[in-house]
Design an enzyme around this catalytic site. Structure first.
Site, PDB file in Angstrom:
ATOM      1  N   LYS A 116      12.504   5.145   8.739  1.00  0.00           N
ATOM      2  CA  LYS A 116      11.605   6.144   8.158  1.00  0.00           C
ATOM      3  C   LYS A 116      10.270   5.514   7.782  1.00  0.00           C
ATOM      4  O   LYS A 116       9.207   6.055   8.098  1.00  0.00           O
ATOM      5  CB  LYS A 116      12.237   6.800   6.926  1.00  0.00           C
ATOM      6  CG  LYS A 116      11.383   7.931   6.342  1.00  0.00           C
ATOM      7  CD  LYS A 116      12.016   8.522   5.097  1.00  0.00           C
ATOM      8  CE  LYS A 116      11.808   7.660   3.891  1.00  0.00           C
ATOM      9  NZ  LYS A 116      12.254   8.287   2.619  1.00  0.00           N
ATOM     10  N   ASP A 161      12.447  12.644   5.632  1.00  0.00           N
ATOM     11  CA  ASP A 161      12.860  12.398   4.252  1.00  0.00           C
ATOM     12  C   ASP A 161      13.689  13.597   3.778  1.00  0.00           C
ATOM     13  O   ASP A 161      14.064  14.458   4.569  1.00  0.00           O
ATOM     14  CB  ASP A 161      11.649  12.150   3.352  1.00  0.00           C
ATOM     15  CG  ASP A 161      10.799  13.398   3.152  1.00  0.00           C
ATOM     16  OD1 ASP A 161      11.036  14.414   3.849  1.00  0.00           O
ATOM     17  OD2 ASP A 161       9.900  13.373   2.301  1.00  0.00           O
TER      18      ASP A 161
END
Length: 215
Positions: A124, A142
């Site tokens: 991420k 997220d």
């Protein structure tokens, strides 16, 4: 496989996002790619606002791997102690700064695998840097994007990886670059976890969420 009607629905959703905000921006403050990388590492399990408060003064004096190493772990910890897990994060930032200095000539690499080799940098984090700084159509999923992807039916998935793959598969190419910013901002300010603002949502009529909150 995305049907023609589903493709049309998704296209209309992202067209509205684009009409409302053509160039969405991430909310982490940074001055260059190194400070962006550090800010994203610090943002794990923390709010962007909290990270920004901690890093404004930090980045004035440590905006490169060399300067961060000169500051030292204890010096860095003093700036970021308001952020959760600050000791671990300070350690990771110092380690990644050393690796960048030793192995990459002080530069942040534009490669996902190279970024993920750095301490504290997962997929991420790497995707945020690749997207925000290098302009790659990388999708950093997220909790907000995971929620929005599933609620709206735009990118359903049981895992972060599945949602990331669904965004890449379902979202038209022309929207890929900004897709994750549109989705994260929508999740942060409109499609909130506990009480989504469906009554003021610009895509409410195109959303598959069955428990819309209209009050």
């Amino acid at each position: 496989m995305t049907t023609a009607s589903e493709y049309h629905r998704i296209y209309r959703i992202f067209s509205r996002f684009r009409s409302e905000q053509a160039e969405p921006k991430g909310e982490l403050e940074h001055t260059n790619v190194f400070t962006l990388l550090v800010a994203v590492v610090l943002s794990a399990q923390a709010t962007d606002a909290g990270v920004n408060r901690a890093t404004r003064k930090l980045f004035e004096i440590a905006d490169s791997p060399e300067k961060m190493l000169r500051l030292g772990e204890e010096g860095l910890a003093g700036y970021i102690k308001s952020i959760g897990l600050y000791r671990t994060k300070a350690r990771n930032v110092m380690k990644l700064s050393q690796i960048l200095q030793d192995d990459f000539g002080g530069a942040v690499p534009a490669s996902r695998s190279a970024l993920q080799s750095l301490p504290g940098v997962g997929r991420k984090t790497a995707n945020v840097v690749l997207n925000m700084w290098f302009g790659h159509p990388a999708q950093a999923v997220d909790t907000h994007i995971f929620r929005v992807g599933n609620r709206t039916g735009l990118a359903p998935g049981k895992t972060v990886g599945e949602v990331e793959q669904a965004i890449e598969n379902n979202v038209p190419v022309e929207f890929q670059k900004h897709a994750h910013h549109w989705l994260i901002l929508h999740g942060r300010y409109v499609c909130k976890a506990r009480k989504p603002s469906c009554g003021s949502c610009i895509i409410a009529d195109l959303c598959t969420f069955t428990e819309k909150v209209t009050a």
